[in-house]
Design a protein around this motif. Structure first.
Motif, PDB file in Angstrom:
ATOM      1  N   VAL A   1      45.445  51.407  57.293  1.00  0.00           N
ATOM      2  CA  VAL A   1      44.190  50.687  57.500  1.00  0.00           C
ATOM      3  C   VAL A   1      44.228  49.351  56.764  1.00  0.00           C
ATOM      4  O   VAL A   1      44.355  49.304  55.541  1.00  0.00           O
ATOM      5  CB  VAL A   1      42.993  51.525  57.005  1.00  0.00           C
ATOM      6  N   GLU A   2      44.076  48.275  57.544  1.00  0.00           N
ATOM      7  CA  GLU A   2      44.154  46.931  56.963  1.00  0.00           C
ATOM      8  C   GLU A   2      42.812  46.434  56.461  1.00  0.00           C
ATOM      9  O   GLU A   2      42.770  45.589  55.580  1.00  0.00           O
ATOM     10  CB  GLU A   2      44.726  45.953  57.992  1.00  0.00           C
ATOM     11  N   SER A   3      41.686  46.888  57.004  1.00  0.00           N
ATOM     12  CA  SER A   3      40.367  46.351  56.687  1.00  0.00           C
ATOM     13  C   SER A   3      40.252  44.926  57.220  1.00  0.00           C
ATOM     14  O   SER A   3      41.047  44.507  58.059  1.00  0.00           O
ATOM     15  CB  SER A   3      40.079  46.418  55.185  1.00  0.00           C
ATOM     16  N   ARG A   4      39.279  44.166  56.722  1.00  0.00           N
ATOM     17  CA  ARG A   4      38.998  42.846  57.306  1.00  0.00           C
ATOM     18  C   ARG A   4      39.978  41.776  56.820  1.00  0.00           C
ATOM     19  O   ARG A   4      40.484  41.839  55.716  1.00  0.00           O
ATOM     20  CB  ARG A   4      37.567  42.423  56.954  1.00  0.00           C
ATOM     21  N   TRP A   5      40.145  40.750  57.660  1.00  0.00           N
ATOM     22  CA  TRP A   5      41.013  39.626  57.302  1.00  0.00           C
ATOM     23  C   TRP A   5      40.252  38.595  56.478  1.00  0.00           C
ATOM     24  O   TRP A   5      40.362  37.408  56.688  1.00  0.00           O
ATOM     25  CB  TRP A   5      41.566  38.963  58.554  1.00  0.00           C
ATOM     26  N   SER A   6      39.489  39.031  55.552  1.00  0.00           N
ATOM     27  CA  SER A   6      38.725  38.127  54.701  1.00  0.00           C
ATOM     28  C   SER A   6      38.743  38.684  53.297  1.00  0.00           C
ATOM     29  O   SER A   6      38.504  39.875  53.086  1.00  0.00           O
ATOM     30  CB  SER A   6      37.282  38.017  55.194  1.00  0.00           C
ATOM     31  N   GLY A   7      39.066  37.823  52.354  1.00  0.00           N
ATOM     32  CA  GLY A   7      39.094  38.289  50.974  1.00  0.00           C
ATOM     33  C   GLY A   7      37.771  38.884  50.535  1.00  0.00           C
ATOM     34  O   GLY A   7      37.724  39.908  49.875  1.00  0.00           O
ATOM     35  N   LYS A   8      36.643  38.262  50.955  1.00  0.00           N
ATOM     36  CA  LYS A   8      35.329  38.744  50.537  1.00  0.00           C
ATOM     37  C   LYS A   8      34.953  40.042  51.237  1.00  0.00           C
ATOM     38  O   LYS A   8      34.265  40.876  50.679  1.00  0.00           O
ATOM     39  CB  LYS A   8      34.274  37.666  50.815  1.00  0.00           C
ATOM     40  N   GLY A   9      35.393  40.205  52.489  1.00  0.00           N
ATOM     41  CA  GLY A   9      35.024  41.396  53.233  1.00  0.00           C
ATOM     42  C   GLY A   9      36.061  42.496  53.200  1.00  0.00           C
ATOM     43  O   GLY A   9      35.850  43.562  53.765  1.00  0.00           O
ATOM     44  N   ASN A  10      37.178  42.235  52.527  1.00  0.00           N
ATOM     45  CA  ASN A  10      38.274  43.200  52.526  1.00  0.00           C
ATOM     46  C   ASN A  10      38.009  44.335  51.548  1.00  0.00           C
ATOM     47  O   ASN A  10      37.712  44.095  50.377  1.00  0.00           O
ATOM     48  CB  ASN A  10      39.577  42.473  52.162  1.00  0.00           C
TER      49      ASN A  10
ATOM     50  N   GLY B   1      53.242  37.976  52.609  1.00  0.00           N
ATOM     51  CA  GLY B   1      53.232  37.191  53.841  1.00  0.00           C
ATOM     52  C   GLY B   1      51.874  36.637  54.226  1.00  0.00           C
ATOM     53  O   GLY B   1      51.666  35.434  54.240  1.00  0.00           O
ATOM     54  N   TRP B   2      50.931  37.522  54.558  1.00  0.00           N
ATOM     55  CA  TRP B   2      49.608  37.047  54.985  1.00  0.00           C
ATOM     56  C   TRP B   2      48.761  36.670  53.778  1.00  0.00           C
ATOM     57  O   TRP B   2      48.131  35.630  53.774  1.00  0.00           O
ATOM     58  CB  TRP B   2      48.926  38.104  55.858  1.00  0.00           C
ATOM     59  N   ALA B   3      48.708  37.524  52.787  1.00  0.00           N
ATOM     60  CA  ALA B   3      48.228  37.175  51.440  1.00  0.00           C
ATOM     61  C   ALA B   3      46.825  36.591  51.367  1.00  0.00           C
ATOM     62  O   ALA B   3      46.473  35.932  50.397  1.00  0.00           O
ATOM     63  CB  ALA B   3      49.208  36.194  50.776  1.00  0.00           C
ATOM     64  N   TYR B   4      45.979  36.844  52.380  1.00  0.00           N
ATOM     65  CA  TYR B   4      44.652  36.242  52.365  1.00  0.00           C
ATOM     66  C   TYR B   4      43.814  36.731  51.190  1.00  0.00           C
ATOM     67  O   TYR B   4      42.993  35.979  50.662  1.00  0.00           O
ATOM     68  CB  TYR B   4      43.920  36.493  53.687  1.00  0.00           C
ATOM     69  N   GLY B   5      44.003  37.980  50.774  1.00  0.00           N
ATOM     70  CA  GLY B   5      43.215  38.487  49.655  1.00  0.00           C
ATOM     71  C   GLY B   5      43.472  37.716  48.377  1.00  0.00           C
ATOM     72  O   GLY B   5      42.546  37.349  47.649  1.00  0.00           O
ATOM     73  N   VAL B   6      44.749  37.464  48.092  1.00  0.00           N
ATOM     74  CA  VAL B   6      45.109  36.706  46.891  1.00  0.00           C
ATOM     75  C   VAL B   6      44.626  35.264  47.001  1.00  0.00           C
ATOM     76  O   VAL B   6      44.000  34.724  46.091  1.00  0.00           O
ATOM     77  CB  VAL B   6      46.637  36.738  46.674  1.00  0.00           C
ATOM     78  N   VAL B   7      44.916  34.630  48.134  1.00  0.00           N
ATOM     79  CA  VAL B   7      44.658  33.200  48.278  1.00  0.00           C
ATOM     80  C   VAL B   7      43.174  32.906  48.444  1.00  0.00           C
ATOM     81  O   VAL B   7      42.702  31.838  48.050  1.00  0.00           O
ATOM     82  CB  VAL B   7      45.498  32.622  49.435  1.00  0.00           C
TER      83      VAL B   7
ATOM     84  N   VAL C   1      47.072  40.744  42.027  1.00  0.00           N
ATOM     85  CA  VAL C   1      47.777  41.905  42.590  1.00  0.00           C
ATOM     86  C   VAL C   1      47.582  43.135  41.721  1.00  0.00           C
ATOM     87  O   VAL C   1      47.256  44.228  42.214  1.00  0.00           O
ATOM     88  CB  VAL C   1      49.276  41.580  42.757  1.00  0.00           C
ATOM     89  N   ASP C   2      47.756  42.985  40.416  1.00  0.00           N
ATOM     90  CA  ASP C   2      47.658  44.130  39.507  1.00  0.00           C
ATOM     91  C   ASP C   2      46.239  44.706  39.505  1.00  0.00           C
ATOM     92  O   ASP C   2      46.052  45.932  39.510  1.00  0.00           O
ATOM     93  CB  ASP C   2      48.046  43.722  38.085  1.00  0.00           C
ATOM     94  N   ARG C   3      45.258  43.833  39.497  1.00  0.00           N
ATOM     95  CA  ARG C   3      43.873  44.303  39.502  1.00  0.00           C
ATOM     96  C   ARG C   3      43.553  45.071  40.775  1.00  0.00           C
ATOM     97  O   ARG C   3      42.886  46.120  40.743  1.00  0.00           O
ATOM     98  CB  ARG C   3      42.912  43.118  39.353  1.00  0.00           C
ATOM     99  N   VAL C   4      44.043  44.559  41.911  1.00  0.00           N
ATOM    100  CA  VAL C   4      43.749  45.207  43.191  1.00  0.00           C
ATOM    101  C   VAL C   4      44.444  46.565  43.289  1.00  0.00           C
ATOM    102  O   VAL C   4      43.834  47.554  43.710  1.00  0.00           O
ATOM    103  CB  VAL C   4      44.165  44.279  44.350  1.00  0.00           C
ATOM    104  N   LEU C   5      45.703  46.626  42.905  1.00  0.00           N
ATOM    105  CA  LEU C   5      46.405  47.912  42.932  1.00  0.00           C
ATOM    106  C   LEU C   5      45.706  48.938  42.039  1.00  0.00           C
ATOM    107  O   LEU C   5      45.530  50.100  42.419  1.00  0.00           O
ATOM    108  CB  LEU C   5      47.857  47.729  42.486  1.00  0.00           C
ATOM    109  N   GLU C   6      45.304  48.497  40.853  1.00  0.00           N
ATOM    110  CA  GLU C   6      44.613  49.421  39.947  1.00  0.00           C
ATOM    111  C   GLU C   6      43.300  49.899  40.555  1.00  0.00           C
ATOM    112  O   GLU C   6      42.969  51.092  40.501  1.00  0.00           O
ATOM    113  CB  GLU C   6      44.355  48.748  38.603  1.00  0.00           C
TER     114      GLU C   6
END
Length: 316
Positions: free
Chosen positions: A11-20, A55-61, A179-184
């Protein structure tokens, strides 16, 4: 999915950092994710969060646009006259501690000081890094040492227009704070058995000043990035299994060198969505590389776009 006896979904969820769900598990995002995962588990379906990486990295960026893999500009001449601000030739400058704007003298003998010799007027830097974003500007300070009417040499990173994929810079430390915060957050909150870390379609790499000055080869940067994701996930949960798209790991991608950096238990997901003679040949080629030659755990990724594609993978 339950009626089709599907017992696992990525499951990818939304292509938006705010909505992901995975990058921002708060408020309605968190409620939706919890409800969806609980419903799936009621039906015996295990959810695999797809946390988009390199690659897509929208959450980080989306969270920090300065983490994007930009373009390095070295010693670009900008003429400063009087006290009027002058636009940088490029938009969407990327500025962090490891990606500073350096303003030097024309003869290369001096580095001027921000706030003393010149002033930076910040523009807008954000995804998708449109050319219409407000420009960054520089202004000569009358009390400083920048000569009147003489060009200065500017070195900096900027990001070009990138409406879809926006790879992050693997040589930027701020990237891995996110990345670390999101994985945690994902592992602590949802306790998944599997996590898919994306890493497909890395359309920009090794062009940012941070990457170029890292002292590492491109495969070391890409491979080190994958190792970071794997090590952090295993630190948080030694039992979690990781999946990754195969784009960076194919034999025609940097000679297959990046695969050597990937831990042996990572499940590699080659993807080929069509159903043609050529696509069947590519499927067989990928399985020969990952399964036969490299002995890697592999999950062939089929697509509902072309139903026969699933049978092609099954037959291969």
């Amino acid at each position: 999915m339950a009626r089709l006896k599907i017992n696992r979904c990525i499951v990818e969820s939304r292509w938006s950092g705010k909505g992901n769900w995975w990058y921002n598990p708060t408020g309605d995002n968190l409620k939706e994710a919890r409800a969806f995962i609980a419903l799936c588990r009621d039906y015996g379906i295990e959810v695999v969060p797809l946390i988009q990486g390199l690659g897509w990295a929208y959450g980080v960026v989306d969270e920090n646009p300065n983490c994007a893999e930009g373009i390095w500009v070295e010693k670009e001449a900008i003429a400063l006259s009087g006290n009027d601000p002058v636009e940088f030739p490029h938009r969407n400058l990327l500025v962090t501690e490891h990606s500073p704007i350096v303003i030097g003298s024309r003869d290369g003998q001096r580095v001027f000081r921000e706030g003393v010799d010149y002033e930076l007027i910040r523009g807008v830097t954000r995804r998708p890094f449109a050319n219409g974003n407000a420009p960054w500007k520089i202004r000569r300070l009358p009390t400083g040492d920048v000569p009147e009417g003489e060009p200065v040499l500017a070195s900096y990173n900027y990001m070009d227009y990138s409406p879809l994929q926006t790879p992050y810079c693997p040589a930027e430390p701020e990237t891995y704070k996110i990345v670390d915060r999101v994985l945690e957050g994902v592992i602590r909150e949802f306790k998944p058995k599997y996590i898919h870390i994306g890493h497909d379609e890395v359309i920009h790499k090794f062009r940012d000043g941070r990457s170029l000055k890292s002292g590492k080869r491109v495969e070391e940067l890409m491979g080190g990035d994958i190792q970071h994701w794997c090590a952090k996930a295993k630190e948080l949960d030694p039992e979690v299994k990781l999946m990754i798209w195969d784009d960076l790991l194919r034999p025609d991608a940097d000679g297959g060198k990046i695969l050597e950096y990937v831990p042996d238990d990572v499940i590699i997901c080659p993807w080929e969505y069509r159903s043609t003679t050529d696509s069947r040949s590519r499927i067989e080629h990928m399985l020969d590389w990952f399964v036969v030659k490299k002995g890697r755990p592999t999950l062939g990724t089929a697509s509902g776009y072309f139903p026969n594609n699933s049978l092609d993978w099954l037959n291969a």
